[in-house]
Design an enzyme around this catalytic site. Structure first.
Site, PDB file in Angstrom:
ATOM      1  N   HIS A 105      36.832 -44.197  -9.690  1.00 50.75           N
ATOM      2  CA  HIS A 105      36.322 -42.985 -10.351  1.00 50.75           C
ATOM      3  C   HIS A 105      36.948 -42.828 -11.746  1.00 50.75           C
ATOM      4  O   HIS A 105      36.253 -42.715 -12.745  1.00 50.75           O
ATOM      5  CB  HIS A 105      36.636 -41.769  -9.471  1.00 50.75           C
ATOM      6  CG  HIS A 105      36.214 -40.452 -10.062  1.00 50.75           C
ATOM      7  ND1 HIS A 105      35.134 -39.750  -9.597  1.00 50.75           N
ATOM      8  CD2 HIS A 105      36.729 -39.710 -11.071  1.00 50.75           C
ATOM      9  CE1 HIS A 105      34.983 -38.645 -10.316  1.00 50.75           C
ATOM     10  NE2 HIS A 105      35.956 -38.588 -11.209  1.00 50.75           N
ATOM     11  N   GLU A 106      38.255 -42.854 -11.795  1.00 53.17           N
ATOM     12  CA  GLU A 106      38.931 -42.652 -13.083  1.00 53.17           C
ATOM     13  C   GLU A 106      38.643 -43.807 -14.039  1.00 53.17           C
ATOM     14  O   GLU A 106      38.596 -43.621 -15.247  1.00 53.17           O
ATOM     15  CB  GLU A 106      40.445 -42.479 -12.886  1.00 53.17           C
ATOM     16  CG  GLU A 106      40.849 -41.284 -12.014  1.00 53.17           C
ATOM     17  CD  GLU A 106      40.216 -39.961 -12.444  1.00 53.17           C
ATOM     18  OE1 GLU A 106      39.872 -39.809 -13.628  1.00 53.17           O
ATOM     19  OE2 GLU A 106      40.041 -39.081 -11.576  1.00 53.17           O
TER      20      GLU A 106
ATOM     21  N   HIS B  46      35.492 -43.022 -15.949  1.00 53.52           N
ATOM     22  CA  HIS B  46      35.760 -42.183 -17.123  1.00 53.52           C
ATOM     23  C   HIS B  46      36.365 -43.021 -18.250  1.00 53.52           C
ATOM     24  O   HIS B  46      36.042 -42.851 -19.420  1.00 53.52           O
ATOM     25  CB  HIS B  46      36.763 -41.067 -16.776  1.00 53.52           C
ATOM     26  CG  HIS B  46      36.195 -39.961 -15.937  1.00 53.52           C
ATOM     27  ND1 HIS B  46      35.065 -39.266 -16.290  1.00 53.52           N
ATOM     28  CD2 HIS B  46      36.626 -39.400 -14.780  1.00 53.52           C
ATOM     29  CE1 HIS B  46      34.818 -38.335 -15.374  1.00 53.52           C
ATOM     30  NE2 HIS B  46      35.750 -38.400 -14.443  1.00 53.52           N
TER      31      HIS B  46
ATOM     32  N   HIS C 174      33.799 -44.992 -20.067  1.00 51.64           N
ATOM     33  CA  HIS C 174      32.986 -44.089 -20.877  1.00 51.64           C
ATOM     34  C   HIS C 174      33.709 -43.799 -22.205  1.00 51.64           C
ATOM     35  O   HIS C 174      33.096 -43.768 -23.265  1.00 51.64           O
ATOM     36  CB  HIS C 174      32.768 -42.794 -20.092  1.00 51.64           C
ATOM     37  CG  HIS C 174      31.587 -41.982 -20.546  1.00 51.64           C
ATOM     38  ND1 HIS C 174      31.310 -40.743 -20.033  1.00 51.64           N
ATOM     39  CD2 HIS C 174      30.621 -42.219 -21.457  1.00 51.64           C
ATOM     40  CE1 HIS C 174      30.214 -40.263 -20.618  1.00 51.64           C
ATOM     41  NE2 HIS C 174      29.782 -41.136 -21.484  1.00 51.64           N
TER      42      HIS C 174
HETATM   43 ZN   LIG Z   1      36.038 -37.133 -12.731  1.00 53.09          ZN
END
Ligand SMILES: [Zn+2]
Length: 673
Positions: free
Chosen positions: A460-461, A464, A467
């Site tokens: 998940h991290e 980010h 991105h």
């Molecule tokens: Zn998040």
């Protein structure tokens, strides 16, 4: 002596920063920026991107380069000196932001640039559009009296919101239970009992002492065989800061909630919105109040039958009708019966280096980029690693990884930007990110081993992180995650989570730490299967919170206590499957919406989940490692940052509007007609 926080030539000099550098660096930059803004506005001639907007972008970028390492150090190697310096700067920064945000001449200057903008450079147009929007949302264009009223409302709201949270905290801290009879505690895990025993001893009490923190509450709900003990904790938890329950009326949030809703409505009205929900949507991907309500109600209608089946299955196992305080308990028993899988059993198969290697390989296959470990010249802790990320054309950025829990480090996992991408006014910076987790550190003779849940967190991290790092936008305010609508910002992160559940990826990220042996196929199957356990019940619960939040902010007036109550009951009748006792006052402790930034925005969790599941389904259709889909995702979602509106970026990638069906399918919920 030179201040290391003002040296923006390379990576931050973490080792050289000490608390006494912080305030002078921030002071210097703030006054430099304010002076520069004045000079820009005094300059004669028509307003133009260069120097006006370009300079503003560069100023914010420099401020970020100084402040990001400070905020980061405060979070990961906190100390009294650091905290003090950090806290002294917070009000200065917030005053600076208000000063810039409500500067009318600056607003007029931006307006003039925007009017002359021919739209040829998408990123520039986005910078201008968002800047003007934010000026307006901070009340810059209001007549003098209304502007003052707006500022008063905002100040009053911030103190009410913080009182709301204090009440929740105080009510939570006030409650405790001392239990003398060991048999009343049967079913509770050993570590919970040990903690309660130690807590009693520390207070010179006999038996076991429990407080109402979430892990304790959750453990009692999930594991305590004693039904009245579960009910006791449930009542305490769900009546916190309300008019009823063990401390009824003592830290009661009722009036505060009513005033918060009234003030939010007034603030939104001053800016010309019909209600606060409209105001909230001004910065989001969702277009209208009706669209959000329809989105939530449609999902609820589709999930409800499956959620009812899941509840019936629980009742069949229990052999009697269930009360709210029975749900977690029987769910836990059903989960064991179905999957007999424990996170601890999986841990040895996920040594951290293996997981990272597999994660990076997965990223290379998806997006054609290489990730290599590099020497980090100067970090804040010996455990920190630094990686560089490059494609065939050269370097794209870098990121620090700080994985392990330790003293003086904030809990949880997050990604934050260290340096934003910027190409302006002689600045040419590649993006750099912080990826921070709180995993159990290695112990002697054993590497750090992750639970599968932690592996998912890491993915998940990392989403980010990608991105932030893969952006190609030159203007910091719309590069990477900046400027991305809030209800879309979790798209890349939740998207990456999916890979941690795939049979094509799991073998690459796992292998026993002693001999590298693979996860047994049968365990792997059970793990993948367990993903959907009670997914529909979890979904309707989130939808209930989202609908309640959105409806109370979408009325054409503030809300009375009775109206709030009525709304809650009608939402529950429509969406919820688990029974709620009449005393339940969960909204009184709903800090997300009354204490903080999720007001009329709680739906964002589900909204982004629909986007990420739908994006992932493109990979399911074409093959999980399909290069074309990977490149489309890279170019249309990751690289554009906030320079293209989220809705448009999604359609460019997917070729159509988002659909909720992939999310339902991913959760094992029938899609229906
Ligand atoms: Zn998040």
């Amino acid at each position: 002596m030179k201040n290391p926080l003002l040296d923006h030539s390379g990576l931050p000099h973490f080792c050289q920063v000490s608390p006494e550098h912080i305030e002078p660096a921030v002071d210097a930059l703030l006054s430099e920026n304010l002076g520069a803004i004045d000079r820009l506005l005094e300059a004669p001639g028509p307003r133009a991107w260069d120097p006006l907007v370009d300079s503003l972008e560069a100023m914010e970028h420099r401020l970020g380069r100084t402040w990001a390492p400070v905020a980061h150090l405060n979070a990961v190697v906190n100390s009294a000196g650091l905290r003090e310096a950090y806290n002294r700067c917070l009000p200065k920064l917030s005053r600076y932001n208000t000063q810039v945000g409500q500067n009318e001449s600056l607003y007029q200057a931006f307006l003039a640039v925007a009017e002359a903008d021919d739209g040829a450079d998408r990123a520039r147009s986005a910078v201008l559009e968002y800047a003007l929007r934010d000026f307006r949302l901070s009340g810059v264009a209001l007549p003098r009296e209304q502007k003052a009223r707006f500022r008063d409302i905002m100040e009053r709201l911030s103190s009410l919101q913080s009182r709301f949270e204090e009440n929740v905290l105080d009510a939570t801290n006030a409650w405790s239970r001392q239990i003398l009879d060991r048999s009343a505690l049967s079913g509770l895990p050993d570590d919970v009992l040990e903690r309660a025993r130690a807590a009693a001893e520390a207070k010179d009490l006999k038996g076991w002492f429990f407080s109402l923190d979430f892990p304790t509450f959750y453990a009692v709900q999930s594991h305590a065989d004693n039904r009245s003990l579960r009910e006791d904790f449930y009542r305490a938890w769900t009546t916190r800061a309300s008019d009823t329950g063990p401390f009824g009326g003592r830290w009661d949030n009722t009036e505060i909630m009513v005033e918060i809703l009234a003030l939010r409505h007034e603030a939104a009205s001053l800016l010309g919105f019909n209600n606060y929900a409209e105001y909230s949507l001004a910065t989001k991907m969702a277009e209208s109040v009706g669209q959000v309500l329809e989105f939530l109600e449609d999902l609820a209608a589709r999930c409800r039958p499956t959620a009812e089946d899941e509840l019936n299955r629980l009742e069949a196992l229990a052999g009697h009708p269930l009360e709210a305080w029975d749900i977690a308990y029987f769910s836990e028993r059903l989960r064991k019966q179905l999957f007999s899988i424990s996170e601890e059993e999986l841990r040895p198969f996920f040594p951290v280096d293996r997981v990272l290697k597999g994660l990076f390989e997965t990223t290379t296959r998806l997006f054609g980029i290489e990730i290599t470990a590099a020497e980090a010249p100067d970090t804040w802790h010996e455990d920190v690693r630094y990686y560089e990320i490059r494609d065939s054309d050269g370097p794209r950025g870098g990121f620090y990884v700080d994985l392990y829990a330790r003293k003086h480090k904030r809990g949880g996992a997050w990604m934050d930007d260290c340096i934003g991408r910027a190409r302006l006014q002689g600045v040419d910076d590649l993006p750099v990110a912080f990826l921070v987790c709180n995993f159990m550190p290695p112990s002697t003779g054993r590497p750090a081993l992750l639970t599968h849940e932690e592996v998912v967190t890491l993915f998940h991290e990392f989403g980010h992180t990608l991105h932030h790092l893969l952006t190609r936008v030159p203007y910091p305010s719309v590069a990477g995650i900046n400027g991305v609508a809030w209800d879309a910002v979790e798209l890349p992160s939740q998207f990456m989570e999916n890979f941690a559940w795939r049979p094509e990826v799991l073998p690459a990220i796992s292998g026993h730490y002693l001999d590298g042996s693979p996860l047994p196929t049968e365990t792997l199957d059970r793990l993948i299967e367990s993903r959907n356990f009670q997914a529909a019940m979890a979904m309707v619960r989130q939808l209930e919170f989202s609908l309640f939040d959105f409806r109370i902010h979408a009325s054409d007036h503030g809300f009375s206590t009775a109206e709030m109550r009525e709304t809650l009951e009608s939402v529950r009748r429509q969406v919820a499957v688990i029974p709620y006792p009449a005393f339940n006052r969960l909204p009184h402790a709903f800090s997300h919406i009354f204490g903080g930034g999720y007001a009329a925005g709680y739906y964002s969790y589900k909204w982004a989940e629909v986007l990420s599941a739908d994006a992932f389904s493109a990979f399911e259709e074409e093959g999980v490692f399909d290069e074309n889909v990977g490149r489309r995702f890279l170019e249309n979602i990751l690289e554009v940052g906030g320079s293209v509106p989220a809705a448009e970026a999604f359609v460019a990638f997917r070729g159509r509007q988002p659909s909720p069906e992939p999310l339902l399918r991913l959760n094992g919920i029938p899609v229906g007609e």
